[in-house]
Scaffold this motif. Structure first.
Motif, mmCIF file in Angstrom:
data_model
loop_
_atom_site.group_PDB
_atom_site.id
_atom_site.type_symbol
_atom_site.label_atom_id
_atom_site.label_comp_id
_atom_site.label_asym_id
_atom_site.label_seq_id
_atom_site.Cartn_x
_atom_site.Cartn_y
_atom_site.Cartn_z
ATOM 1 N N ALA A 132 2.542 3.749 -0.238
ATOM 2 C CA ALA A 132 1.310 3.041 -0.574
ATOM 3 C C ALA A 132 1.520 1.533 -0.537
ATOM 4 C CB ALA A 132 0.827 3.475 -1.956
ATOM 5 N N VAL A 133 2.666 1.079 -1.066
ATOM 6 C CA VAL A 133 2.945 -0.355 -1.109
ATOM 7 C C VAL A 133 3.223 -0.897 0.294
ATOM 8 C CG1 VAL A 133 4.492 -2.126 -1.992
ATOM 9 C CG2 VAL A 133 3.788 -0.249 -3.478
ATOM 10 N N THR A 134 4.023 -0.180 1.070
ATOM 11 C CA THR A 134 4.339 -0.662 2.417
ATOM 12 C C THR A 134 3.103 -0.676 3.304
ATOM 13 O OG1 THR A 134 5.053 1.573 3.048
ATOM 14 C CG2 THR A 134 6.763 0.032 2.337
ATOM 15 N N ALA A 135 2.221 0.295 3.125
ATOM 16 C CA ALA A 135 0.974 0.304 3.899
ATOM 17 C C ALA A 135 0.139 -0.927 3.576
ATOM 18 C CB ALA A 135 0.183 1.581 3.614
ATOM 19 N N TRP A 136 0.104 -1.311 2.302
ATOM 20 C CA TRP A 136 -0.660 -2.501 1.924
ATOM 21 C C TRP A 136 -0.015 -3.768 2.499
ATOM 22 C CZ3 TRP A 136 0.764 -6.622 -1.385
ATOM 23 C CH2 TRP A 136 -0.260 -7.554 -1.595
ATOM 24 N N LEU A 137 1.310 -3.873 2.424
ATOM 25 C CA LEU A 137 1.980 -5.040 2.996
ATOM 26 C C LEU A 137 1.682 -5.165 4.488
ATOM 27 C CD1 LEU A 137 5.521 -4.839 1.312
ATOM 28 C CD2 LEU A 137 3.822 -6.651 0.965
ATOM 29 N N THR A 138 1.753 -4.059 5.184
ATOM 30 C CA THR A 138 1.469 -4.077 6.629
ATOM 31 C C THR A 138 0.040 -4.499 6.892
ATOM 32 O OG1 THR A 138 3.111 -2.330 6.999
ATOM 33 C CG2 THR A 138 1.481 -2.680 8.725
ATOM 34 N N SER A 139 -0.881 -4.024 6.080
ATOM 35 C CA SER A 139 -2.290 -4.374 6.280
ATOM 36 C C SER A 139 -2.553 -5.856 6.068
ATOM 37 C CB SER A 139 -3.170 -3.558 5.326
ATOM 38 O OG SER A 139 -3.048 -4.024 3.988
ATOM 39 N N GLN A 140 -1.659 -6.528 5.317
ATOM 40 C CA GLN A 140 -1.810 -7.965 5.078
ATOM 41 C C GLN A 140 -1.132 -8.811 6.147
ATOM 42 O OE1 GLN A 140 -3.894 -8.941 2.343
ATOM 43 N NE2 GLN A 140 -4.191 -6.763 2.778
ATOM 44 N N GLY A 141 -0.594 -8.152 7.160
ATOM 45 C CA GLY A 141 0.021 -8.862 8.277
ATOM 46 C C GLY A 141 1.512 -9.075 8.138
ATOM 47 N N PHE A 142 2.109 -8.595 7.036
ATOM 48 C CA PHE A 142 3.551 -8.763 6.846
ATOM 49 C C PHE A 142 4.313 -7.754 7.703
ATOM 50 C CE2 PHE A 142 1.951 -10.233 2.632
ATOM 51 C CZ PHE A 142 2.425 -11.536 2.700
ATOM 52 N N LYS A 143 5.535 -8.130 8.069
ATOM 53 C CA LYS A 143 6.443 -7.204 8.731
ATOM 54 C C LYS A 143 7.355 -6.596 7.674
ATOM 55 C CE LYS A 143 10.309 -6.850 11.962
ATOM 56 N NZ LYS A 143 11.299 -7.588 12.793
ATOM 57 N N VAL A 144 7.305 -5.279 7.546
ATOM 58 C CA VAL A 144 8.189 -4.587 6.606
ATOM 59 C C VAL A 144 9.497 -4.315 7.324
ATOM 60 C CG1 VAL A 144 8.542 -2.526 5.217
ATOM 61 C CG2 VAL A 144 6.273 -3.585 5.322
ATOM 62 N N ASN A 145 10.553 -4.993 6.888
ATOM 63 C CA ASN A 145 11.852 -4.863 7.548
ATOM 64 C C ASN A 145 12.606 -3.615 7.120
ATOM 65 O OD1 ASN A 145 11.627 -7.518 8.830
ATOM 66 N ND2 ASN A 145 11.930 -8.339 6.762
ATOM 67 N N GLY A 146 12.300 -3.108 5.958
ATOM 68 C CA GLY A 146 12.960 -1.893 5.510
ATOM 69 C C GLY A 146 12.871 -1.708 4.014
ATOM 70 N N VAL A 147 13.050 -0.460 3.578
ATOM 71 C CA VAL A 147 13.135 -0.113 2.166
ATOM 72 C C VAL A 147 14.601 0.142 1.854
ATOM 73 C CG1 VAL A 147 12.424 1.502 0.367
ATOM 74 C CG2 VAL A 147 10.830 0.919 2.218
ATOM 75 N N LEU A 148 15.141 -0.543 0.865
ATOM 76 C CA LEU A 148 16.549 -0.373 0.540
ATOM 77 C C LEU A 148 16.803 1.017 -0.025
ATOM 78 C CD1 LEU A 148 16.359 -3.476 0.911
ATOM 79 C CD2 LEU A 148 18.145 -3.663 -0.830
ATOM 80 N N PRO A 149 18.015 1.544 0.164
ATOM 81 C CA PRO A 149 18.316 2.890 -0.341
ATOM 82 C C PRO A 149 18.050 3.071 -1.827
ATOM 83 C CG PRO A 149 20.020 2.196 1.185
ATOM 84 C CD PRO A 149 19.126 0.999 0.972
#
Length: 765
Positions: A132-149
């Protein structure tokens, strides 16, 4: 706006559709057996950008009194920010309980450590909430580089304009203490639907942890006097010029070498037993490289080559790599970091057989506003290959740390602890506020704690000084002629608190038979321009963020507060008047036979922390050789339990060992002591208030005014750090040494050989 709202809803719905509605944290790990942290997703509402909530303390409150010079241009890149996620109360409680049992010899989970993946699955944020959080970040134009382990950090990149639009805060330029900075002007806001799983964003400002060493000095050896004469300050210094010494040593300065530290802290007998740190990896986290020729030069010069230690300098990358760690450069004589040299050489000095990892990430090469030291540590802790020990000789006060950044630091060290990694952090080099290394405490509360070291899951290392110079007993503890490896120490040497200011009560007593306050007043008469004013001293203080861990309540002298208190232990960091230092071998000033050419002299709690990391490597190897775990996790819980045996608990009469193990005793009656209780001196240092700028410096007891203070415009009030701004004595001074634990020295220093024996017994070996 409506279209954007619909798109976000669709993206989140798609992400949630691919995940189960309930995430069960199960694992084959023995540590996690019987632990059930199953929970439903916490993001249960549609994410609507029109319905937002502010997240408190997500900007630096100290900037509220500073006017920004200009706004940061919208196109400015902001790469590798960290969205810090909030684990649930259930998972927080479960993690704390697990770590407690991992340190309890009576528990079946004692020394049962977890991997990064296991940690993330059991104690991170659920997959559904992360989606849910990564989808929102992407929708704001940010590049999600990764989720840490660990599933508590999302690495993402964007621009200042995207930050303003998404988080409703303006990035601006500031000037603080004559240095330029970038920071967000106010707290961030996020969609209310995400509030339960988001702490904030680390990386919105560039107030980074700073190296905690003294200004390096270049010195030439004099064979006749067996002393060094300081020629100039090293060009590679990362701190400012500093004060003039209050006393002059006509015979020159003393340069300690590995042999001296090994003798004073009694590691040498362990080497005879084959305990050299072999098989143990110490990682030093840095933001700049060193010349790789320094380390073998150091090892050769000081007779450490036969122990088999190794050295590797590299950039720790995550797999798959987020691209958040780039080479900071500096692998050359002119560009190397003195901090990195100091850390690598003196961890080896104590553990000459250990594998030394110099893990460096750039502060600026990837526009990582949070800083390379954090990145290097985080990547190691979340990586496939992890060290046994980490030393971080960096810091700054909690007052210079926003809530998200502090949370990220504490989450990182908790993860390291759960994985079995022992973390050591320097407490600081400027008395009761660690943010002023190389400068003078001003404009903020004079009492603070090192944000990088005030976690409940790391061990903070403060600074001590040898007492022989002020006592006039050097001939008792040191030979007049250096040996084949340039050492001169005969035995343990009595220690006092490292404090280079006139607030040094031991110096005041020995030099003029007066109090520290009177010493400062006298200095002001003879020094009306304030040339000797300094805040340089080992740091200590109470956290304003982290609660007191249960293990810190058990020993005599423990502060009766509810805060995590620093430091935990201390080792040599420097000397009053700048008489004693350690010798470095650098690229610009390599060590040569008989010190025929100039060398670099250094000090600070950046020395203390890697030395204790080296001692821990000896402990780890010794415990492993006896059939125990090679990893110990956070050392502090065990250290406090061992200290309770020596100093006594918080109630009842004091055991005889409390007096017997006083550092002032030197070698008399201390041969069986695990700790040397440093009870003399204190780290109350000078602080100032700029009258021309209507500045206020709380927690400072003012005793005079300087009219022509170098570098400052107009009159300056000068004082000493104190918990009471209207009264100054041994009770209010921030802080005085005392029997048992103290804010000045923690538990004191250690006898490494006795420490291993006591640790074995504690672990049932």
């Amino acid at each position: 706006m409506k279209t954007e709202h619909v798109m976000i809803s669709v993206a989140i719905a798609a992400a949630l559709a691919t995940l189960p509605s309930l995430v069960l944290a199960s694992s084959s790990s023995a540590a996690l057996a019987g632990i059930n942290t199953a929970e439903a997703p916490r993001v249960t509402q549609t994410v609507d950008n029109r319905v937002v909530s502010a997240l408190s303390n997500t900007h630096l409150s100290l900037l509220d009194k500073v006017t920004p010079t200009s706004a940061v241009a919208d196109a400015t890149p902001m790469n590798h920010m960290q969205l810090v996620l909030q684990r649930s109360a259930l998972r927080t409680t479960a993690l704390n309980q697990l770590i407690a049992t991992q340190h309890d010899p009576s528990s079946s989970k004692f020394h049962q450590w977890v991997t990064p993946a296991e940690f993330g699955k059991a104690f991170g944020v659920s997959d559904a909430d992360i989606s849910a959080v990564t989808a929102w970040l992407t929708s704001q134009g940010f590049k999600v580089n990764g989720v840490l382990p660990n599933r508590t950090q999302i690495d993402f990149s964007g621009t200042a304009g995207q930050v303003r639009q998404a988080f409703h805060t303006q990035e601006s330029h500031y000037v603080v203490n004559q240095k330029s900075h970038i920071a967000n002007t106010g707290d961030i806001s996020i969609p209310t639907a995400l509030r339960s799983v988001v702490v904030g964003v680390a990386g919105l400002n560039d107030f980074r942890p700073q190296p905690l060493h003294q200004q390096p000095q270049i010195a030439q050896f004099n064979g006749a006097s067996q002393r060094f004469k300081i020629q100039q300050s090293a060009k590679t210094a990362s701190v400012s010029g500093g004060p003039k010494p209050m006393v002059n040593f006509e015979g020159g300065q003393r340069g300690f070498v590995p042999y001296d530290m090994q003798t004073i802290y009694n590691t040498a007998p362990l080497y005879v037993q084959g305990l050299t740190g072999k098989g143990i990896t110490i990682a030093l986290v840095e933001d700049q490289d060193m010349d790789v020729s320094d380390w073998p030069n150091f090892v050769s010069q000081f007779g450490l080559g036969g122990y088999g230690g190794t050295f590797t300098q590299f950039q720790p990358l995550l797999s798959p790599d987020t691209g958040n760690c780039t080479d900071p450069g500096g692998n050359n004589p002119d560009g190397e970091s003195i901090e990195t040299v100091l850390d690598s050489e003196y961890s080896t000095a104590m553990a000459p057989g250990a594998s030394i990892w110099v893990a460096t990430c750039s502060d600026t090469g990837s526009n990582n506003f949070f800083g390379g030291v954090f990145t290097a540590a985080s990547n190691l802790i979340n990586g496939a290959s992890r060290p046994n020990i980490i030393s971080a000789s960096y810091g700054y006060g909690e007052g210079f740390t926003d809530a998200a950044s502090k949370t990220a630091i504490d989450l990182m060290w908790a993860q390291a602890d759960a994985e079995g990694i022992s973390v050591f952090v320097s407490s600081g080099d400027s008395g009761s506020n660690p943010s002023f290394n190389g400068s003078i405490i001003n404009g903020v509360p004079a009492i603070d704690a090192n944000s990088f070291g005030s976690s409940a899951n790391n061990t903070a290392v403060g600074g001590s000084d040898t007492a022989d110079v002020l006592d006039g007993t050097s001939s008792k503890y040191f030979n007049t002629t250096l040996n084949a490896v340039y050492g001169s120490a005969k035995s343990y040497v009595p220690e006092i608190t490292w404090n280079q200011s006139c607030g040094n009560t031991r110096a005041a007593k020995d030099l003029i038979n007066a109090s520290g306050l009177q010493f400062c007043k006298n200095a002001l008469i003879y020094d009306p321009n304030g040339d000797y004013v300094t805040s340089e001293s080992g740091s200590g203080g109470a956290s304003s963020v982290v609660a007191k861990p249960s293990w810190q309540r058990v020993v005599r002298g423990a502060a009766k507060d509810q805060s995590r208190d620093l430091p935990d232990v201390s080792l040599f960091a420097g000397s009053y008047g700048g008489y004693s230092w350690v010798i470095l071998c650098t690229g610009a000033y390599p060590c040569t036979a008989n010190f025929a050419s100039p060398v670099v002299l250094e000090g600070g709690t950046s020395l203390s922390s890697p030395m204790f990391a080296g001692i821990q490597a000896l402990i780890d190897q010794g415990l492993s050789s006896a059939g125990g775990s090679v990893d110990q996790g956070n050392a502090a819980p065990t250290l406090y339990e061992l200290a309770r045996n020596e100093y006594g608990g918080t109630t009842g009469s004091a055991p005889s060992t409390l007096a017997a193990c006083n550092a002032n005793n030197g070698t008399k009656g201390t041969s069986k002591c695990v700790f040397y209780n440093i009870t003399d001196g204190g780290n109350s240092t000078q602080c100032i208030e700029l009258l021309s700028e209507n500045e206020v410096t709380p927690d400072c007891y003012f005793y005079g005014t300087i009219n022509n203070f170098e570098g400052f415009f107009g009159p300056v009030k000068v004082g000493l750090t104190s918990s009471n701004a209207t009264k100054y004595n041994s009770t209010t001074a921030a802080y005085a040494a005392q029997a048992g634990w103290s804010f000045a020295n923690g538990l004191g220093s250690v006898n490494a050989t006795n420490l291993l024996s006591a640790w074995k017994s504690f672990n049932g070996l």
